[in-house]
Write a protein that holds these residues in place. Structure first.
Motif, PDB file in Angstrom:
ATOM      1  N   HIS A 469       0.868  -1.225   0.126  1.00 56.05           N
ATOM      2  CA  HIS A 469       0.000  -0.073   0.163  1.00 56.05           C
ATOM      3  C   HIS A 469       0.826   1.224  -0.033  1.00 56.05           C
ATOM      4  N   PRO A 470       1.062   1.785  -1.269  1.00 55.77           N
ATOM      5  CA  PRO A 470       2.045   2.927  -1.224  1.00 55.77           C
ATOM      6  C   PRO A 470       1.711   4.427  -0.610  1.00 55.77           C
ATOM      7  N   ASN A 471       0.423   4.248   0.055  1.00 57.86           N
ATOM      8  CA  ASN A 471       0.112   5.606   0.431  1.00 57.86           C
ATOM      9  C   ASN A 471       0.032   5.293   2.098  1.00 57.86           C
ATOM     10  N   LEU A 472       0.225   4.165   2.604  1.00 58.08           N
ATOM     11  CA  LEU A 472       0.166   3.773   3.861  1.00 58.08           C
ATOM     12  C   LEU A 472       1.289   4.122   4.892  1.00 58.08           C
ATOM     13  N   ARG A 473       0.977   4.818   5.987  1.00 54.01           N
ATOM     14  CA  ARG A 473       1.715   4.988   6.952  1.00 54.01           C
ATOM     15  C   ARG A 473       1.596   4.047   8.228  1.00 54.01           C
ATOM     16  N   VAL A 474       2.726   3.594   8.836  1.00 45.45           N
ATOM     17  CA  VAL A 474       2.500   2.767  10.107  1.00 45.45           C
ATOM     18  C   VAL A 474       3.191   3.249  11.005  1.00 45.45           C
ATOM     19  N   THR A 475       2.371   3.081  12.195  1.00 39.91           N
ATOM     20  CA  THR A 475       3.129   3.374  13.543  1.00 39.91           C
ATOM     21  C   THR A 475       3.143   2.028  14.382  1.00 39.91           C
ATOM     22  N   ILE A 476       4.351   1.680  14.845  1.00 40.41           N
ATOM     23  CA  ILE A 476       4.507   0.301  15.647  1.00 40.41           C
ATOM     24  C   ILE A 476       4.569   0.739  16.874  1.00 40.41           C
ATOM     25  N   CYS A 477       3.587   0.205  17.790  1.00 35.14           N
ATOM     26  CA  CYS A 477       3.805   0.379  19.333  1.00 35.14           C
ATOM     27  C   CYS A 477       4.484  -0.636  20.078  1.00 35.14           C
ATOM     28  N   ALA A 478       5.397  -0.661  20.653  1.00 34.58           N
ATOM     29  CA  ALA A 478       6.175  -1.646  21.107  1.00 34.58           C
ATOM     30  C   ALA A 478       6.822  -1.149  22.448  1.00 34.58           C
ATOM     31  N   LEU A 479       7.134  -2.135  23.410  1.00 35.15           N
ATOM     32  CA  LEU A 479       7.871  -1.846  24.609  1.00 35.15           C
ATOM     33  C   LEU A 479       9.208  -1.605  24.242  1.00 35.15           C
ATOM     34  N   PRO A 480       9.895  -1.053  25.422  1.00 33.16           N
ATOM     35  CA  PRO A 480      11.319  -0.382  24.948  1.00 33.16           C
ATOM     36  C   PRO A 480      12.251  -1.761  24.487  1.00 33.16           C
ATOM     37  N   ALA A 481      12.259  -2.749  24.865  1.00 32.58           N
ATOM     38  CA  ALA A 481      12.966  -3.719  24.653  1.00 32.58           C
ATOM     39  C   ALA A 481      12.589  -3.967  23.015  1.00 32.58           C
ATOM     40  N   GLN A 482      11.393  -4.038  22.933  1.00 35.43           N
ATOM     41  CA  GLN A 482      10.857  -4.473  21.478  1.00 35.43           C
ATOM     42  C   GLN A 482      11.258  -3.327  20.599  1.00 35.43           C
ATOM     43  N   ALA A 483      11.149  -2.197  20.923  1.00 39.71           N
ATOM     44  CA  ALA A 483      11.184  -1.213  20.051  1.00 39.71           C
ATOM     45  C   ALA A 483      12.694  -1.079  19.691  1.00 39.71           C
ATOM     46  N   ASP A 484      13.553  -1.228  20.537  1.00 43.29           N
ATOM     47  CA  ASP A 484      15.009  -1.128  20.411  1.00 43.29           C
ATOM     48  C   ASP A 484      15.461  -2.308  19.052  1.00 43.29           C
ATOM     49  N   TRP A 485      14.648  -3.301  19.311  1.00 46.78           N
ATOM     50  CA  TRP A 485      15.299  -4.462  18.296  1.00 46.78           C
ATOM     51  C   TRP A 485      14.676  -3.946  16.856  1.00 46.78           C
ATOM     52  N   LEU A 486      13.303  -3.344  17.047  1.00 42.23           N
ATOM     53  CA  LEU A 486      12.640  -2.966  15.809  1.00 42.23           C
ATOM     54  C   LEU A 486      13.365  -2.153  15.192  1.00 42.23           C
ATOM     55  N   ARG A 487      13.841  -0.928  15.740  1.00 41.23           N
ATOM     56  CA  ARG A 487      14.654  -0.069  15.225  1.00 41.23           C
ATOM     57  C   ARG A 487      15.773  -0.457  14.533  1.00 41.23           C
ATOM     58  N   ARG A 488      16.565  -1.305  15.117  1.00 43.99           N
ATOM     59  CA  ARG A 488      17.733  -2.153  14.507  1.00 43.99           C
ATOM     60  C   ARG A 488      17.378  -2.764  13.113  1.00 43.99           C
ATOM     61  N   ASP A 489      16.246  -3.532  13.207  1.00 44.59           N
ATOM     62  CA  ASP A 489      15.913  -4.421  12.212  1.00 44.59           C
ATOM     63  C   ASP A 489      15.337  -3.628  11.184  1.00 44.59           C
TER      64      ASP A 489
END
Ligand SMILES: Cc1cc2nc3c(=O)[nH]c(=O)nc-3n(C[C@H](O)[C@H](O)[C@H](O)COP(=O)(O)OP(=O)(O)OC[C@H]3O[C@@H](n4cnc5c(N)ncnc54)[C@H](O)[C@@H]3O)c2cc1C
Length: 627
Positions: A469-489
């Motif tokens: 979906h080219p016009n889609l914006r996504v916000t991922i809600c995650a706990l700090p430990a998850q957010a850290d991994w997701l940012r790296r990933d």
């Protein structure tokens, strides 16, 4: 008081091949088969071990007749050793126990009386036995003397116990006092027994299917209870024997050591062979005992996990095959490791190729697979979660998670360890494309501008969604430990710069109000939450939805129409780890309703994943301050 009133004599087992000498019906329900032959005298076994003459000292001695498996002509036989026999395991000899009704050393004749009960390997052999037929047997393994030190005997049994009871009466001294209760199928099945002045025999006619009528228990309950110390001997169908023993111990106060009880057979379902309706199919007619044994086998799962924990399969696959080298590499005690390897050999996990050298058997090869290691190693992502099941008793008692009582920390604390969480999310990420690709390609997200995701697999999901979906914006809600991994990933998983820019990560839990969005995607989050928390999470997800917004919920449910042991396992594990469980559809609906939401539509996508579109059922949701 002596612990048992019957002295024991143990016999080394001998396998003998004998011949049917005579077949006579004692009644329409009982067939007498007389066996004879040279191997009832002292003889040398075919593999060269001298064996003593047959003997039977006790009234309830039993032997095991060995039958060929259906469709085979030769039986699987025990292997004679100098003293005793070895029983092969796969397959085991197919055998049934029968009482030595009589043994005459002079004529060399051994008599067994067989109940003609219907379908059965043993019963069918008896129906079809002809003089001249050959059969193997082994035993008796032990003999017990007549009961000593009792003032009177209480004897109770069904048809299968008649041979032992009849022999007991033959062998009892004249002055003994006994009450004997015998249950038979029909009046015509009574047999002539030796009479003694102090012995009262009561015949009970079942009038029902064997093993279903409480005749024996009732008769003993209502009998005249004589003074003095009784010794009770009880044999027959397993549950009748159990109930009778309970009555004697609990109602009559008979000490347990003065009751000898044996379940001679178990009532159970039997599946007959397609080719011979009189013979049970051994593959499909496992006894409840065998089934329970398979279900409760504990050593093998633990031994295999120990091998994985020590890295044994991995080392062997890398060429460390010598037991001494394995002990050095794993820093273990060579003697103890030898025991483990020996056992793994018996399980066909490894094979000993020469003394002290091992290779992996096909099952062992699977243990080098990283996914399996992760599941079986106690420090693996799945292995560590699985520890919770050891707290099952506690969770069943309290209805709450018991993980901390087993692991010393809650599972939330485990998840907060960055190293564990990274591996946890990596594992989850592997499964996401198969789940998310069909959702991304369906019309579920058509027109959605901003999607919020709550999910352990959010990174991989976001990639699929923004790609489709080219016009889609996504916000991922995650706990700090998850957010850290997701940012790296994320930079690696979303290769195109423009896509990466459309995905953001905010540090917040599922219990905080989701950012404003026209769709909130929640995947497999509720399973780990108790009902009240799950409803709360849904409420929060819907709190800032745009007017036509929806919550897209993916959650496994417990299919009550098609009960599956894996669902049951996931349910119990979630109970012990999180205090929650796998919900039925009705239970999930109740949680959704409690959150003030309604499932407007369900969509089945991909491999059968159900996505529920949840919309608000009330004009406004409950404000946070009220909760
Ligand atoms: C120590 C000992 C001594 C025994 N002595 C004798 C004996 O002398 N004579 C004798 O006949 N039995 C005796 N039995 C019982 C006998 O071993 C069992 O009945 C055995 O299950 C018969 O084997 P089967 O192959 O005929 O039937 P299985 O294949 O074992 O069972 C097939 C089906 O028949 C049912 N079934 C088994 N036995 C009976 C029964 N008696 N009545 C109704 N349904 C039954 C089972 O529940 C199952 O559904 C003795 C058992 C023990 C442990």
């Amino acid at each position: 008081m002596p612990k048992t009133s019957r002295r024991l004599t143990v016999h080394a087992l001998t396998l003998r091949e004998v011949e049917v000498v005579r077949v006579v019906d004692l009644t329409s329900g009982m067939r007498r088969i007389t066996l004879g032959g040279a191997q009832l005298h002292a003889f040398t076994s075919p593999n060269g071990h001298p064996q003593p003459a047959f003997d039977s000292l006790g009234f309830d001695d039993d032997i095991r007749l060995v039958f060929p498996y259906p469709g085979q002509t030769e039986p699987v036989l025990p292997v004679q050793k100098e003293k005793g026999v070895d029983l092969p395991r796969h397959p085991r000899p197919l055998s049934r126990a029968y009482t030595v009704r009589s043994w005459d050393a002079e004529t060399g004749e051994l008599v067994v009386d067989v109940v003609k009960h219907g379908i059965g390997v043993g019963a069918t052999w008896a129906y079809r036995a002809q003089p001249g037929d050959r059969i193997h047997f082994y035993g008796p393994s032990a003999s017990r003397s007549l009961p000593q030190d009792a003032d009177w005997l209480l004897v109770a049994g069904d048809d299968t116990a008649i041979p032992a009871i009849a022999r007991l009466l033959d062998e009892l001294p004249e002055d003994v006092r006994a009450q004997v209760f015998i249950e038979v199928a029909q009046d015509a099945h009574r047999l002539e027994l030796r009479t003694l002045p102090g012995v009262e025999v009561t015949w009970l006619v079942r009038g029902a299917e064997a093993g279903t009528a409480p005749r024996l228990v009732d008769a003993v309950k209502h009998s005249d209870w004589w003074a003095g110390r009784p010794f009770a001997w009880v044999a027959g169908e397993h549950t009748a024997v159990r109930d009778l023993r309970r009555h004697l111990v609990e109602d009559r106060g008979v000490p347990k050591e003065d009751i000898e009880f044996s379940g001679y057979w178990r009532r159970g379902d039997v599946v007959a062979l397609d080719t011979d309706a009189a013979v049970p199919d051994p593959e499909k007619s496992a006894t409840p005992f065998e089934r329970l044994h398979d279900l409760t086998e504990l050593i093998a799962p633990i031994a295999i996990r120990t091998a994985v924990e020590l890295g044994i399969p991995d080392l062997i696959s890398r060429g460390v095959t010598d037991m001494g080298d394995l002990a050095v590499s794993t820093d273990t005690d060579a003697r103890a490791l030898g025991k483990l390897l020996r056992y793994l050999h018996t399980l066909d996990v490894v094979t000993e190729t020469e003394p002290g050298r091992y290779r992996l058997a096909p099952v062992g090869e699977v243990l080098t697979n990283e996914f399996m290691i992760d599941a079986l190693h106690p420090a693996g992502v799945r292995g560590r979660e699985m520890l919770g099941i050891h707290g099952l008793t506690g969770s069943i008692r309290t209805g709450r998670p018991a993980y901390a009582s087993v692991a010393g920390q809650t599972f939330a604390e485990v998840r907060a360890e960055q190293g564990y969480e990274d591996r946890y999310l990596e594992r989850l990420a592997k499964f996401q494309p198969a789940l998310t690709e069909p959702i991304a390609k369906s019309d579920l997200l058509t027109g959605v501008e901003h999607l919020v995701i709550h999910s352990g697999g959010a990174g991989a999901q976001a990639r699929e969604f923004v790609t489709a979906h080219p016009n889609l914006r996504v916000t991922i809600c995650a706990l700090p430990a998850q957010a850290d991994w997701l940012r790296r990933d994320l930079p690696d998983t979303i290769p195109e710069h423009t896509q990466r820019a459309r995905v953001g990560v905010v540090e917040q839990s599922v219990f905080e109000p989701s950012p404003e969005a026209d769709a909130v995607f929640i995947s497999r989050v509720l399973k780990a939450l108790p009902d009240a928390d799950a409803a709360h999470a849904l409420r929060r997800a819907a709190e800032h939805l745009t007017p036509d917004g929806r919550v897209l919920l993916v959650e496994e449910t417990f299919d009550t129409d098609d009960l599956d042991e894996h669902d049951g396992e996931a349910d119990l594990l979630a109970l012990t780890v999180h205090g929650s469980g796998l919900r039925t559809e009705a239970e999930l609906d109740a949680v959704i309703a409690d959150a003030g939401l309604t499932c407007a539509q369900t969509h089945t996508v991909g491999w059968g994943t159900t996505v529920c579109e949840l919309v608000l059922t009330r004009p406004s949701i409950v404000p946070p301050s009220v909760e």
